[in-house]
Design a protein around this motif. Structure first.
Motif: not given
Length: 396
Positions: A120-132
């Motif tokens: 899911d797009f939202d899951d990808a977003y959250e994975a990147f957001a956490e790292a950022i």
């Protein structure tokens, strides 16, 4: 000085490969490189220091795979490996007698996003957001999103960067020799999206050697108004005795990279197969070259994930069949949520030379937002044309 203030005004040097150097130090094949930030910090730090000593202005922290979709190690968290990775690079820079920068290095999740894959797009977003968020917390100087082959995934990464930090954002993509991404995007479509998302610099990395990147660089310069990054491999990958190797030596690499700078790049470095020796020679041969002026472009481009339509003096056709106004059958299919019918209409219009597809799911008796989102997703799985979303509802 914030690196934004130097972009486009002077030639900036990135580092080179990390994985092969770690393997030379003992990293086992298939092991997670990021764990060495904690288990062997002195070796990671030493590699960063070698790049700084070779002339790199920016080194990428050893955090390429540090996201919850890709990093799976029960001993360490994503936060721990990012904190240690940035600290290792910071310590290396403190030993150098010039201003240096540490980038939070962000690679792909390793999964395709829906509708092509299962992420899911939202899951990808959250994975990147956490790292950022960890990258900013532990004082990275910029975010470098690299080795991206899908515009939808890189969009998730950039939005995460923009909405969860104030750091500069660099983005580099993997194109093949035809100038295409894995999911079909071309140079104009990538430029339109990245500039629309307000990245600070964009360009190319991995996949190709410096010679093979020159034609794609020419296309990038034709369309972008931003500083261009080029990070080639040390040639095309080759196989010998079951192992991958790269055969462009530092002298040849630096010689071709002179053409890269003359072709418009202002941030340069290396990717797979490159070493501190490649970067040292690169700096020696390129540091005194004048930069090409960054020219503002005035193209109007409509882009999908895989295709750009440039609005110029030529007429463009917008397919209007996916609009219920005056179409009894389409209205009924929308009420029934028969998305297959809508997709067939999209495919038909594509075959009849439409350049852009209008998508309208507005009926008084239905909640427009949900079918509109579903229709877009279904059409994108079958058609790569840009979509024009047509709605009178503020919440659609």
């Amino acid at each position: 000085m914030n690196i934004r203030e130097r972009l486009g005004k002077e030639l900036l040097f990135l580092d080179g490969g990390m994985g092969t150097l770690l393997q030379a130090e003992g990293l086992a094949p298939g092991a997670l490189p990021e764990t060495w930030n904690i288990e062997h910090p002195e070796k990671v730090e030493a590699i960063h220091r070698r790049y700084y000593e070779a002339g790199s202005d920016v080194v990428l922290a050893n955090t390429f795979g540090a996201n919850v979709c890709k990093f799976h190690d029960d001993r360490y968290t994503v936060e721990e490996v990012i904190r240690a990775g940035i600290a290792n690079a910071k310590r290396a820079g403190e030993q150098i007698g010039k201003e240096t920068y540490v980038a939070l290095d962000m690679g792909p999740t390793g999964k395709l996003l829906k509708p092509m894959g299962d992420l899911d797009f939202d899951d990808a977003y959250e994975a990147f957001a956490e790292a950022i968020r960890y990258g900013e917390k532990y004082r990275a100087d910029l975010i470098h999103i690299e080795t991206m082959s899908d515009t939808y995934e890189v969009k998730a990464a950039i939005l995460a960067a923009k909405e969860n930090s104030s750091l500069p954002v660099f983005v580099t993509m993997i194109f093949d020799e035809r100038g295409k991404l894995l999911t079909g995007g071309d140079v104009p479509s990538v430029v339109a999206m990245l500039e629309g998302l307000r990245v600070d610099a964009l360009g190319l990395n991995c996949g190709l050697g410096p010679k093979q990147m020159l034609p794609i660089l020419n296309d990038l310069r034709r369309y972008t108004s931003l500083p261009i990054i080029v990070k080639p491999n040390a040639g095309l990958p080759k196989q010998k005795n079951g192992e991958t190797y790269y055969d462009v030596e530092p002298d040849e690499f630096a010689r071709i990279m002179q053409e890269v700078v003359k072709g418009g790049a202002c941030v340069i470095g290396g990717c797979c197969g490159t070493t501190p020796e490649h970067i040292k020679k690169l700096v020696e041969e390129c540091k005194d070259l004048p930069l090409c002026e960054i020219e503002k472009k005035h193209d109007t481009i409509v882009s999908s994930y895989g295709q750009a339509v440039i609005l110029d003096d030529m007429p463009r056709i917008i397919g209007e069949r996916i609009n219920p106004t005056g179409k009894k059958k389409l209205k009924e299919k929308l009420r029934q949520q028969d998305f297959g019918y809508l997709v067939s209409e999209a495919i038909s219009q594509m075959h009849n030379s439409a350049d852009v597809l209008d998508v309208n799911c507005g009926l008084p008796e239905i909640n427009e937002a949900e079918p509109l989102a579903k229709t877009v997703s279904e059409i994108q799985a079958a058609v790569n044309l840009p979509l024009q979303l047509d709605s009178s509802a503020k919440n659609a």
